[in-house]
Design a protein around this motif. Structure first.
Motif, PDB file in Angstrom:
ATOM      1  N   GLY A 152      77.127  -8.165 174.130  1.00  0.00           N
ATOM      2  CA  GLY A 152      76.862  -6.954 173.366  1.00  0.00           C
ATOM      3  C   GLY A 152      75.954  -7.192 172.179  1.00  0.00           C
ATOM      4  O   GLY A 152      75.299  -6.265 171.691  1.00  0.00           O
ATOM      5  N   SER A 153      75.895  -8.430 171.704  1.00  0.00           N
ATOM      6  CA  SER A 153      75.035  -8.753 170.560  1.00  0.00           C
ATOM      7  C   SER A 153      73.586  -8.963 170.975  1.00  0.00           C
ATOM      8  O   SER A 153      72.702  -9.067 170.123  1.00  0.00           O
ATOM      9  N   LEU A 154      73.335  -9.042 172.276  1.00  0.00           N
ATOM     10  CA  LEU A 154      71.992  -9.317 172.787  1.00  0.00           C
ATOM     11  C   LEU A 154      71.312  -8.030 173.250  1.00  0.00           C
ATOM     12  O   LEU A 154      71.972  -7.081 173.671  1.00  0.00           O
ATOM     13  N   THR A 155      70.002  -8.016 173.195  1.00  0.00           N
ATOM     14  CA  THR A 155      69.252  -6.912 173.785  1.00  0.00           C
ATOM     15  C   THR A 155      69.225  -7.091 175.304  1.00  0.00           C
ATOM     16  O   THR A 155      69.507  -8.182 175.819  1.00  0.00           O
ATOM     17  N   LEU A 156      68.877  -6.030 176.022  1.00  0.00           N
ATOM     18  CA  LEU A 156      68.784  -6.122 177.478  1.00  0.00           C
ATOM     19  C   LEU A 156      67.790  -7.209 177.878  1.00  0.00           C
ATOM     20  O   LEU A 156      68.034  -7.985 178.804  1.00  0.00           O
ATOM     21  N   GLU A 157      66.655  -7.279 177.159  1.00  0.00           N
ATOM     22  CA  GLU A 157      65.632  -8.275 177.474  1.00  0.00           C
ATOM     23  C   GLU A 157      66.163  -9.692 177.324  1.00  0.00           C
ATOM     24  O   GLU A 157      65.761 -10.601 178.050  1.00  0.00           O
ATOM     25  N   GLN A 158      67.093  -9.892 176.388  1.00  0.00           N
ATOM     26  CA  GLN A 158      67.640 -11.227 176.161  1.00  0.00           C
ATOM     27  C   GLN A 158      68.716 -11.593 177.178  1.00  0.00           C
ATOM     28  O   GLN A 158      68.815 -12.747 177.583  1.00  0.00           O
ATOM     29  N   ARG A 159      69.508 -10.613 177.577  1.00  0.00           N
ATOM     30  CA  ARG A 159      70.673 -10.972 178.393  1.00  0.00           C
ATOM     31  C   ARG A 159      70.453 -10.842 179.894  1.00  0.00           C
ATOM     32  O   ARG A 159      71.167 -11.470 180.666  1.00  0.00           O
ATOM     33  N   PHE A 168      62.497 -31.009 180.576  1.00  0.00           N
ATOM     34  CA  PHE A 168      62.813 -29.665 180.066  1.00  0.00           C
ATOM     35  C   PHE A 168      61.907 -29.281 178.898  1.00  0.00           C
ATOM     36  O   PHE A 168      61.693 -30.052 177.970  1.00  0.00           O
ATOM     37  N   ARG A 169      61.370 -28.055 178.964  1.00  0.00           N
ATOM     38  CA  ARG A 169      60.533 -27.523 177.885  1.00  0.00           C
ATOM     39  C   ARG A 169      61.122 -26.178 177.449  1.00  0.00           C
ATOM     40  O   ARG A 169      61.205 -25.237 178.260  1.00  0.00           O
ATOM     41  N   PRO A 170      61.533 -26.048 176.203  1.00  0.00           N
ATOM     42  CA  PRO A 170      62.179 -24.798 175.758  1.00  0.00           C
ATOM     43  C   PRO A 170      61.270 -23.580 175.870  1.00  0.00           C
ATOM     44  O   PRO A 170      61.753 -22.450 175.995  1.00  0.00           O
ATOM     45  N   GLU A 171      59.952 -23.782 175.835  1.00  0.00           N
ATOM     46  CA  GLU A 171      59.041 -22.629 175.916  1.00  0.00           C
ATOM     47  C   GLU A 171      58.901 -22.101 177.340  1.00  0.00           C
ATOM     48  O   GLU A 171      58.374 -21.006 177.557  1.00  0.00           O
ATOM     49  N   TRP A 172      59.349 -22.875 178.335  1.00  0.00           N
ATOM     50  CA  TRP A 172      59.303 -22.401 179.726  1.00  0.00           C
ATOM     51  C   TRP A 172      60.606 -21.656 180.003  1.00  0.00           C
ATOM     52  O   TRP A 172      61.559 -22.215 180.551  1.00  0.00           O
ATOM     53  N   THR A 173      60.697 -20.442 179.630  1.00  0.00           N
ATOM     54  CA  THR A 173      61.944 -19.695 179.746  1.00  0.00           C
ATOM     55  C   THR A 173      61.808 -18.588 180.782  1.00  0.00           C
ATOM     56  O   THR A 173      60.741 -18.358 181.351  1.00  0.00           O
ATOM     57  N   HIS A 174      62.933 -17.893 180.973  1.00  0.00           N
ATOM     58  CA  HIS A 174      62.938 -16.760 181.894  1.00  0.00           C
ATOM     59  C   HIS A 174      61.961 -15.681 181.466  1.00  0.00           C
ATOM     60  O   HIS A 174      61.496 -14.880 182.279  1.00  0.00           O
ATOM     61  N   THR A 175      61.621 -15.653 180.156  1.00  0.00           N
ATOM     62  CA  THR A 175      60.716 -14.598 179.685  1.00  0.00           C
ATOM     63  C   THR A 175      59.306 -14.768 180.241  1.00  0.00           C
ATOM     64  O   THR A 175      58.526 -13.813 180.225  1.00  0.00           O
ATOM     65  N   ASP A 176      58.949 -15.982 180.714  1.00  0.00           N
ATOM     66  CA  ASP A 176      57.687 -16.138 181.439  1.00  0.00           C
ATOM     67  C   ASP A 176      57.602 -15.122 182.571  1.00  0.00           C
ATOM     68  O   ASP A 176      56.546 -14.587 182.882  1.00  0.00           O
ATOM     69  N   VAL A 177      58.756 -14.905 183.203  1.00  0.00           N
ATOM     70  CA  VAL A 177      58.830 -14.040 184.378  1.00  0.00           C
ATOM     71  C   VAL A 177      59.138 -12.604 183.989  1.00  0.00           C
ATOM     72  O   VAL A 177      58.520 -11.660 184.488  1.00  0.00           O
ATOM     73  N   THR A 178      60.100 -12.420 183.079  1.00  0.00           N
ATOM     74  CA  THR A 178      60.618 -11.072 182.827  1.00  0.00           C
ATOM     75  C   THR A 178      59.885 -10.286 181.742  1.00  0.00           C
ATOM     76  O   THR A 178      59.891  -9.054 181.767  1.00  0.00           O
ATOM     77  N   ALA A 179      59.268 -10.961 180.775  1.00  0.00           N
ATOM     78  CA  ALA A 179      58.644 -10.234 179.651  1.00  0.00           C
ATOM     79  C   ALA A 179      57.611  -9.207 180.108  1.00  0.00           C
ATOM     80  O   ALA A 179      57.627  -8.052 179.642  1.00  0.00           O
ATOM     81  N   PRO A 180      56.680  -9.553 181.020  1.00  0.00           N
ATOM     82  CA  PRO A 180      55.729  -8.529 181.470  1.00  0.00           C
ATOM     83  C   PRO A 180      56.406  -7.366 182.184  1.00  0.00           C
ATOM     84  O   PRO A 180      55.948  -6.220 182.082  1.00  0.00           O
ATOM     85  N   MET A 182      66.663  -2.716 184.793  1.00  0.00           N
ATOM     86  CA  MET A 182      67.279  -3.807 185.550  1.00  0.00           C
ATOM     87  C   MET A 182      66.828  -3.768 187.009  1.00  0.00           C
ATOM     88  O   MET A 182      66.547  -4.807 187.619  1.00  0.00           O
ATOM     89  N   GLN A 183      66.750  -2.585 187.569  1.00  0.00           N
ATOM     90  CA  GLN A 183      66.244  -2.453 188.941  1.00  0.00           C
ATOM     91  C   GLN A 183      64.806  -2.952 189.035  1.00  0.00           C
ATOM     92  O   GLN A 183      64.436  -3.626 190.006  1.00  0.00           O
TER      93      GLN A 183
END
Length: 619
Positions: A403-410, A430-442, A456-457
């Protein structure tokens, strides 16, 4: 690629051309069996041999397209198949033809006049297309292994893409357009590419941009919307039944596959349905599927998979996959496809219903987290900080944290195997900058302003659906020379589903609300409100004893992927899981499948025993 098309081999090359142009095709003959050979030649009357086509898939509205092209443009056809409809549509309508095609497709079209190769994939990514460009030229193929065989010719970069590996380890699949080889990429779903001689890279354009644009229900429109869903599904299944061979259906215990089978039997009263399961209690839907088949009047065939069969088939399955996919459900899918191919050449299945109609339980999460939306951002972050010291497993801790996270974060999509801290332990690079947001942010940027469920869909359409669901569906069926068709993933069905409001998709007690209401007259009552299971696999139990545990230890101990994966950390996970100290089954399976993939495609220390069943050419 013979498994994708054992019925006929065809090649074409342009004599004396520089650069050389070569097309090859392995055919699985489904429509117009005696003709429609590929590579297929077509052209208008003034240039009858202008185009050459190689095409994997089916165009279900090809009859209507051929009639329109013949009547309106004078197009002439030499076959009764769907391939010529693609070429003629492209000639007269250009790239606009892609929006007119109802079907699944990956094709390459060579224009001898413009000297251009035009490639395209269907809107949802049902059929795959890989491409590789190097100093030696460009190649495209339905399977990556073909391009790896051309690595020396093309002078490809064959190194492992560590970012793609990190994405795979988190998501359980390699997201498009990446592959684990730096020199090979995928044409994304809903895109086309133009490839020209001496061009450094294909020029890629997206032609399909899905949009969930909800239209609220009114009292007068609610039943009409249910009727609209029923009508468009009936039409889609009818068109997906078009074939000159026998069409069957996969059948689990859920509403999606049952609905497809119930509609399909209207067109083939002798429909055969297929399911699979395991002997372990709670991991088989065979009984429910059999009851559904009896209720709709279909003949039913079930395949029970033993642990020994499961383990023995893994190297062959990973070889067919090309890219690692850490979804254990693909193993029973492989076996049910092999069983089905003994009886039919085409099956229908229920993939895509969850993404289009709101079928995943996680889509209900915004309802439970709604109160957090009213908290200022700073207060939400404080709630998250307060949840961290609470003991793991304490009731409410997860709710406070999420609940403390935004949809984009969780929300990463429908799968996440490792947290960042766990990744650090398993991946040396492991590289911290290679995150799921590479895929989901756009994707989140594209869906700004939509309701949370629609967002989400949207994420799942571009991640889980095309990265996991459709990869395993295509690879496991084509491994057995079986064509799988997915009537839910039809542009006309999407046009109806994308307009559904949130309360027509999820409620506090159910998912796919409108779809369930629409299917009440069609689906047997015993499956109408059953929870989703699919083909469940007892991985958690099997990785604690028996043949799968022995295989897991042998895979870890023999792996030469130590520069990419921490072998010792993986073994510790396996030890903890075996003794019951923790449930690492999903994470272990993700790493184990990568290790097996690495042994096959990089080390060449595991040579799969590829068994190609000899089926009749025509069924």
């Amino acid at each position: 690629m013979r498994h994708r098309g054992p019925d006929e081999l065809g090649t074409w090359s342009e004599a004396g051309a520089r650069p050389a142009v070569v097309l090859g095709f392995n055919r699985l003959a489904i429509i117009d069996i005696a003709h429609s050979h590929q590579p297929l030649r077509w052209g208008p009357p003034e240039a009858p041999d202008r185009y050459l086509l190689v095409f994997n898939g089916e165009i279900y509205n090809y009859l209507e397209l051929r009639d329109e092209l013949a009547t309106g443009y004078g197009a002439a056809f030499a076959t009764d198949g769907d391939g010529e409809a693609i070429v003629a549509a492209y000639h007269y309508w250009g790239t606009g033809a892609l929006a007119r095609l109802r079907g699944m497709f990956a094709f390459a079209l060579w224009d001898t006049v413009t000297r251009e190769l035009f490639c395209a994939r269907d809107p949802f990514g049902i059929k795959p297309l890989f491409f590789a460009t190097g100093p030696g030229g460009t190649a495209v193929a339905s399977e990556k292994k073909c391009l790896l065989d051309l690595a020396d010719v093309l002078h490809l970069d064959g190194a492992i893409d560590r970012r793609a590996l990190q994405h795979y380890t988190v998501l359980q699949y390699v997201p498009e357009p990446e592959t684990l080889h730096r020199g090979v990429r995928r044409l994304e779903s809903g895109c086309y590419a133009r490839i020209r001689p001496h061009q450094p890279q294909p020029q890629i354009t997206r032609y399909f941009v899905p949009r969930f644009a909800a239209e609220p229900f009114t009292r007068d429109s609610e039943q009409a919307r249910y009727d609209q869903i029923t009508a468009v599904l009936e039409d889609s299944v009818a068109k997906h039944m078009r074939a000159d061979v026998t069409v069957g259906a996969f059948l689990s215990g859920g509403i999606d596959s049952t609905a497809i089978a119930a509609l399909a039997i209207r067109h083939n009263p002798r429909l055969i349905t297929f399911t699979t399961g395991f002997e372990r209690e709670g991991f088989s839907e065979i009984d429910v599927a059999a009851a559904s088949a009896e209720a709709i009047g279909a003949r039913h065939i079930a395949k029970v998979v033993s642990p020994s069969e499961f383990v023995a088939a893994l190297p062959e399955i990973v070889w067919y996959l090309d890219e690692p996919v850490a979804d254990p459900a693909l193993v029973p899918l492989f076996f049910v496809a092999r069983e089905a191919r003994k009886h039919v050449k085409v099956v229908l299945s229920g993939e895509g219903a969850d993404e289009l109609f709101g079928g995943y339980t996680i889509y209900r999460e915004p309802l439970s987290l709604k109160p957090f939306d009213y908290l200022p951002g700073r207060l939400r972050r404080m709630v998250g900080a307060l949840s961290k010291p609470l003991p793991d497993g304490l009731r409410g801790k997860s709710l406070l944290h999420r609940g403390s996270l935004t949809l984009e974060q969780r929300y990463y999509g429908n799968a996440r195997s490792f947290s960042d801290e766990q990744l650090r332990q398993v991946l040396p690079g492991f590289r911290p900058e290679w995150t799921h947001t590479d895929v989901t942010a756009p994707l989140y940027a594209q869906s700004a302003g939509w309701d949370p469920v629609a967002r989400m869909q949207h994420i799942d359409l571009f991640t889980w659906l095309r990265g996991d669901i459709l990869v395993k569906a295509d690879k496991m069926t084509m491994a057995n020379s079986l064509e799988l068709r997915v009537p839910f993933l039809d542009p006309e069905v999407f046009a109806v589903a994308c307009r559904l409001p949130v309360n027509a998709k999820i409620t506090r007690s159910t998912t796919k609300y409108a779809l369930r209401r629409a299917l009440e007259p069609i689906v047997p009552a015993h499956v109408l409100h059953r929870p989703k299971l699919g083909f469940p696999v007892p991985i958690r139990h099997w990785l604690r004893a028996g043949e799968l545990l022995e295989w897991a230890y042998a895979t870890v101990d023999s792996s030469q992927a130590n520069d990419l994966v921490d072998i010792a950390a993986t073994r510790r996970m396996l030890d903890e899981h075996r003794c019951g100290a923790a449930d690492h089954s999903r994470r272990l399976w993700t790493v184990l499948i990568f290790m097996l993939w690495h042994a096959i495609f990089v080390e060449h220390s595991v040579i799969p025993r590829i068994t190609e069943p000899q089926y009749p050419v025509q069924l």
